[in-house]
Write an enzyme that holds these catalytic residues in place. Structure first.
Site, PDB file in Angstrom:
ATOM      1  N   PRO A  59      41.750  50.105  45.192  1.00  0.00           N
ATOM      2  CA  PRO A  59      42.377  50.950  46.303  1.00  0.00           C
ATOM      3  C   PRO A  59      41.381  51.484  47.279  1.00  0.00           C
ATOM      4  CG  PRO A  59      42.701  51.728  44.227  1.00  0.00           C
ATOM      5  CD  PRO A  59      41.812  50.730  43.851  1.00  0.00           C
ATOM      6  N   GLU A  60      41.689  51.349  48.537  1.00  0.00           N
ATOM      7  CA  GLU A  60      41.070  52.130  49.689  1.00  0.00           C
ATOM      8  C   GLU A  60      41.888  53.175  49.925  1.00  0.00           C
ATOM      9  OE1 GLU A  60      38.550  49.971  51.955  1.00  0.00           O
ATOM     10  OE2 GLU A  60      38.465  48.267  50.928  1.00  0.00           O
TER      11      GLU A  60
END
Ligand SMILES: [Zn+2]
Length: 276
Positions: A2-3
């Site tokens: 996840p960014e």
């Protein structure tokens, strides 16, 4: 992984679902997710109400009504799920918060790399991992000057520099490849050799990339799903990430994949050339 845009999407979903919910019990199936004593963790949170979930870069901060903050780092694969029954969670759900309203908030993490740490709200920004983070895109702290000054001090590649979170926080592998393609900067260019003109291009592109990705609800690369179970739809807009062999949408040259800073890196060998 996840960014920032994915974590922001998760944060928004969690606020919709669990803001105001009271913790009635906690079931910890894998102790190492919790930093420190699991007994203290449970004792301090049972009976507390979730006031709000905020975010700093890729960290989620759960604020409770007893002035404690749970800092949650999703790392590679972590995600939250809200369910009506504990039996709906599979074996990869390692921490379950039982809510007084009968629902359950589960933390699912196949690789078990994620961490949860409980701190006093007044000290949350001093926690080492958070204090070390650089300015975040779309905030007043992130300026052209901050980017310029940060890059000047780094001799390693621009790719490694943007990934390490000290100059600017929140960009991971996908968005670093995308912003460097847009700004026509070779990923192996030493950060201190990136020209002023390139930095001037790069600065607003970073803001724009993050803003667009948040608006689209993050990417669906790997197993990312937001807290409400919706998949993000940003992958349709990726120009270089995982596009190796496909023609560059600007010049038609096939996108190449190399390794930079130990990470798979995608770039256009015609649009992104090393300076000098
Ligand atoms: Zn190109």
């Amino acid at each position: 992984m996840p960014e920032l845009p994915e974590v922001e999407t998760v944060r928004r979903g969690l606020n919709q679902l669990i803001k105001g919910a009271k913790i009635s019990d906690i079931n910890i199936r894998y102790d190492k997710i919790i930093v420190g004593s699991t007994t203290d963790f449970k004792q301090q949170l049972i009976g507390a109400t979730i006031v709000e979930v905020s975010r700093r870069a890729k960290y989620l901060l759960f604020h409770f009504d007893n002035n404690l903050t749970m800092i949650s780092h999703l790392r590679m694969e972590g995600k939250y799920q809200v369910r009506d029954s504990q039996s709906e969670f599979d074996k990869h759900v390692h921490v379950i918060f039982c809510l007084e309203d009968g629902r359950f908030l589960g933390y699912r993490d196949v690789r078990k790399f994620g961490k949860m740490q409980l701190v006093d709200r007044s000290t949350e920004m001093q926690v080492k991992s958070i204090a070390a983070l650089g300015p975040e895109p779309l905030t007043p702290q992130y300026t052209l000057a901050s980017l310029q000054q940060g890059l000047q001090k780094k001799k390693k590649s621009i790719k490694a520099t943007l990934l390490d979170q000290h100059v600017v926080s929140g960009l991971g592998n996908i968005y670093v490849d995308e912003v460097l393609w847009r700004a026509k900067i070779h990923p192996e260019e030493p950060a201190n050799k990136v020209t002023t003109a390139q930095i001037t291009d790069l600065y607003p592109i970073i803001n724009d990339e993050i803003k667009t990705a948040i608006a689209a609800g993050g990417t669906t690369i790997r197993s990312y799903v937001d807290a409400t179970g919706h998949q993000g739809n940003f992958q349709l807009q990726l120009n270089v990430y995982k596009q190796e062999g496909n023609p560059c949408s600007r010049c038609g040259t096939p996108i190449e994949k190399i390794k930079v800073a130990g990470r798979g890196t995608h770039f256009c060998p015609h649009c992104q050339v090393l300076n000098q």
